[in-house]
Design a protein around this motif. Structure first.
Motif, PDB file in Angstrom:
ATOM      1  N   UNK A 187       0.848  -1.151  -0.176  1.00  0.00           N
ATOM      2  CA  UNK A 187       0.117  -0.096  -0.029  1.00  0.00           C
ATOM      3  C   UNK A 187       0.843   1.247   0.135  1.00  0.00           C
ATOM      4  N   UNK A 188       1.764   0.986   0.676  1.00  0.00           N
ATOM      5  CA  UNK A 188       2.847   2.263   0.914  1.00  0.00           C
ATOM      6  C   UNK A 188       3.564   2.625  -0.486  1.00  0.00           C
ATOM      7  N   UNK A 189       4.184   1.252  -1.080  1.00  0.00           N
ATOM      8  CA  UNK A 189       4.722   1.248  -2.220  1.00  0.00           C
ATOM      9  C   UNK A 189       3.835   2.005  -3.318  1.00  0.00           C
ATOM     10  N   UNK A 190       2.656   1.678  -3.325  1.00  0.00           N
ATOM     11  CA  UNK A 190       1.658   2.181  -4.408  1.00  0.00           C
ATOM     12  C   UNK A 190       1.342   3.780  -4.128  1.00  0.00           C
ATOM     13  N   UNK A 191       1.383   4.199  -2.876  1.00  0.00           N
ATOM     14  CA  UNK A 191       1.178   5.381  -2.715  1.00  0.00           C
ATOM     15  C   UNK A 191       2.490   6.480  -3.144  1.00  0.00           C
ATOM     16  N   UNK A 192       3.637   5.812  -2.890  1.00  0.00           N
ATOM     17  CA  UNK A 192       4.893   6.691  -3.001  1.00  0.00           C
ATOM     18  C   UNK A 192       5.020   6.746  -4.674  1.00  0.00           C
ATOM     19  N   UNK A 193       4.493   5.515  -5.299  1.00  0.00           N
ATOM     20  CA  UNK A 193       4.883   5.555  -6.710  1.00  0.00           C
ATOM     21  C   UNK A 193       3.879   6.482  -7.549  1.00  0.00           C
ATOM     22  N   UNK A 194       2.557   6.824  -6.873  1.00  0.00           N
ATOM     23  CA  UNK A 194       1.753   7.774  -7.336  1.00  0.00           C
ATOM     24  C   UNK A 194       2.370   9.305  -7.205  1.00  0.00           C
ATOM     25  N   UNK A 195       2.934   9.465  -5.847  1.00  0.00           N
ATOM     26  CA  UNK A 195       3.295  10.629  -5.394  1.00  0.00           C
ATOM     27  C   UNK A 195       4.936  11.164  -6.109  1.00  0.00           C
ATOM     28  N   UNK A 196       5.391  10.025  -6.591  1.00  0.00           N
ATOM     29  CA  UNK A 196       6.472  10.416  -7.369  1.00  0.00           C
ATOM     30  C   UNK A 196       6.530  10.331  -8.864  1.00  0.00           C
ATOM     31  N   UNK A 197       5.346   9.895  -9.393  1.00  0.00           N
ATOM     32  CA  UNK A 197       5.011   9.871 -10.870  1.00  0.00           C
ATOM     33  C   UNK A 197       5.070  11.257 -11.543  1.00  0.00           C
ATOM     34  N   UNK A 198       5.809  11.312 -12.521  1.00  0.00           N
ATOM     35  CA  UNK A 198       6.057  12.724 -13.327  1.00  0.00           C
ATOM     36  C   UNK A 198       4.470  12.875 -13.944  1.00  0.00           C
ATOM     37  N   UNK A 199       4.509  14.201 -13.879  1.00  0.00           N
ATOM     38  CA  UNK A 199       3.022  14.555 -14.453  1.00  0.00           C
ATOM     39  C   UNK A 199       2.939  14.447 -15.960  1.00  0.00           C
ATOM     40  N   UNK A 200       3.960  14.199 -16.712  1.00  0.00           N
ATOM     41  CA  UNK A 200       3.838  13.813 -18.143  1.00  0.00           C
ATOM     42  C   UNK A 200       3.523  12.495 -18.318  1.00  0.00           C
ATOM     43  N   UNK A 201       3.465  11.691 -17.399  1.00  0.00           N
ATOM     44  CA  UNK A 201       2.977  10.320 -17.554  1.00  0.00           C
ATOM     45  C   UNK A 201       1.374  10.175 -17.127  1.00  0.00           C
ATOM     46  N   UNK A 202       0.924  11.175 -16.578  1.00  0.00           N
ATOM     47  CA  UNK A 202      -0.687  11.097 -16.147  1.00  0.00           C
ATOM     48  C   UNK A 202      -1.350  11.841 -17.147  1.00  0.00           C
ATOM     49  N   UNK A 203      -2.228  11.079 -17.788  1.00  0.00           N
ATOM     50  CA  UNK A 203      -3.281  11.805 -18.778  1.00  0.00           C
ATOM     51  C   UNK A 203      -3.825  13.091 -18.188  1.00  0.00           C
ATOM     52  N   UNK A 204      -3.850  13.858 -19.232  1.00  0.00           N
ATOM     53  CA  UNK A 204      -4.128  15.360 -18.718  1.00  0.00           C
ATOM     54  C   UNK A 204      -5.587  15.421 -17.942  1.00  0.00           C
ATOM     55  N   UNK A 205      -6.660  14.631 -18.255  1.00  0.00           N
ATOM     56  CA  UNK A 205      -7.760  14.682 -17.498  1.00  0.00           C
ATOM     57  C   UNK A 205      -7.735  14.211 -16.050  1.00  0.00           C
ATOM     58  N   UNK A 206      -6.754  13.528 -15.880  1.00  0.00           N
ATOM     59  CA  UNK A 206      -6.384  12.778 -14.423  1.00  0.00           C
ATOM     60  C   UNK A 206      -5.297  13.598 -13.675  1.00  0.00           C
ATOM     61  N   UNK A 207      -4.975  14.947 -14.044  1.00  0.00           N
ATOM     62  CA  UNK A 207      -3.926  15.500 -13.300  1.00  0.00           C
ATOM     63  C   UNK A 207      -4.123  15.947 -12.158  1.00  0.00           C
ATOM     64  N   UNK A 208      -5.678  16.456 -11.924  1.00  0.00           N
ATOM     65  CA  UNK A 208      -6.041  17.184 -10.634  1.00  0.00           C
ATOM     66  C   UNK A 208      -7.139  16.261 -10.104  1.00  0.00           C
ATOM     67  N   UNK A 209      -7.160  15.082 -10.456  1.00  0.00           N
ATOM     68  CA  UNK A 209      -8.205  14.078  -9.738  1.00  0.00           C
ATOM     69  C   UNK A 209      -7.565  13.510  -8.377  1.00  0.00           C
ATOM     70  N   UNK A 210      -6.173  13.312  -8.166  1.00  0.00           N
ATOM     71  CA  UNK A 210      -5.731  12.594  -7.084  1.00  0.00           C
ATOM     72  C   UNK A 210      -5.764  13.756  -5.803  1.00  0.00           C
ATOM     73  N   UNK A 211      -5.559  12.990  -4.659  1.00  0.00           N
ATOM     74  CA  UNK A 211      -5.521  14.238  -3.463  1.00  0.00           C
ATOM     75  C   UNK A 211      -5.116  13.131  -2.314  1.00  0.00           C
ATOM     76  N   UNK A 212      -4.348  13.725  -1.735  1.00  0.00           N
ATOM     77  CA  UNK A 212      -4.071  12.924  -0.224  1.00  0.00           C
ATOM     78  C   UNK A 212      -4.235  13.860   0.819  1.00  0.00           C
ATOM     79  N   UNK A 213      -5.004  13.561   1.908  1.00  0.00           N
ATOM     80  CA  UNK A 213      -5.448  14.488   2.842  1.00  0.00           C
ATOM     81  C   UNK A 213      -4.937  14.032   4.249  1.00  0.00           C
TER      82      UNK A 213
END
Length: 207
Positions: free
Chosen positions: A114-140
């Motif tokens: 679970x932590x590995x998946x979260x860190x992969x998400x946090x460290x993923x370059x924006x260029x690899x994220x489809x534009x429509x999904x770039x503002x979807x993710x959030x951590x609170x």
């Protein structure tokens, strides 16, 4: 309760069958990526297809996974996780040392992944994220001052939201659909005295 919202509490034998880091990873990948073959899983985990096939059979023997009906051949079988949620008992719920050890392996590996998946998400370059999904993710993360009754009420609200999302979206398909991870965490923090005591003896407790 639908098949997708049913909760299966793992018994001791199923827990022991799952208590292997590679089996936990395979189990997790089938949930995250959908049906896979031994060959496709081997490529994902860096193992041979013979190894993944062995672990798949071990998981299937305890109904943790199942063969996809009507898909595949005698040489290439497809596997999936059954619909529904899994409840993994904590080590403190087990009565024998062997069962406690199995629960500890499964719990630790699930949270490591679970932590590995979260860190992969946090460290993923924006260029690899489809534009429509770039503002979807959030951590609170926030901290609240609550009574046990208030915390339980909030837990029930969060569970209701998650159950509602499962009912609406699980199994959805379409050109814009992607698998997402929905995480909910709510737990009490140690008191200052507990935190001091824990930091001095390196004790980690799980409830």
């Amino acid at each position: 309760m639908t098949n997708e919202t049913q909760v299966r509490t793992l018994d001791a034998s199923a827990l022991k069958a799952l208590a292997h880091p590679l089996r936990v990873k395979i189990f997790d990948l089938l949930a995250a990526r959908g049906p896979q073959t031994a060959s496709s899983l081997a490529a994902l985990v860096g193992e041979t297809s013979g190894s993944t096939s062995y672990h798949l059979r071990a998981l299937a023997a305890h109904d943790l996974i199942r063969e996809v009906e009507g898909r595949g051949t005698a040489r290439e079988r497809w596997w999936e996780r059954p619909k529904g949620r899994i409840d993994v008992p904590g080590p403190d719920e087990m009565t024998s040392p062997a069962n406690r050890a199995a629960a500890q392996i499964v719990t630790s590996e699930f949270f490591r992944l679970r932590h590995e998946t979260l860190m992969s998400y946090l460290n993923r370059p924006q260029s690899e994220v489809p534009e429509a999904w770039r503002d979807v993710g959030i951590t609170i993360t926030t901290h609240l001052d609550m009574t046990p009754e208030q915390a339980m009420s909030l837990r029930e609200e969060l569970e209701s939201i998650v159950e509602s999302a499962i009912e609406r979206y699980r199994g959805q398909t379409g050109p814009d659909v992607r698998r997402v991870s929905l995480r909910t965490e709510l737990f009490d923090l140690p008191t200052p005295q507990q935190a001091t005591r824990g930091s001095s003896d390196d004790t980690v407790e799980e409830s």
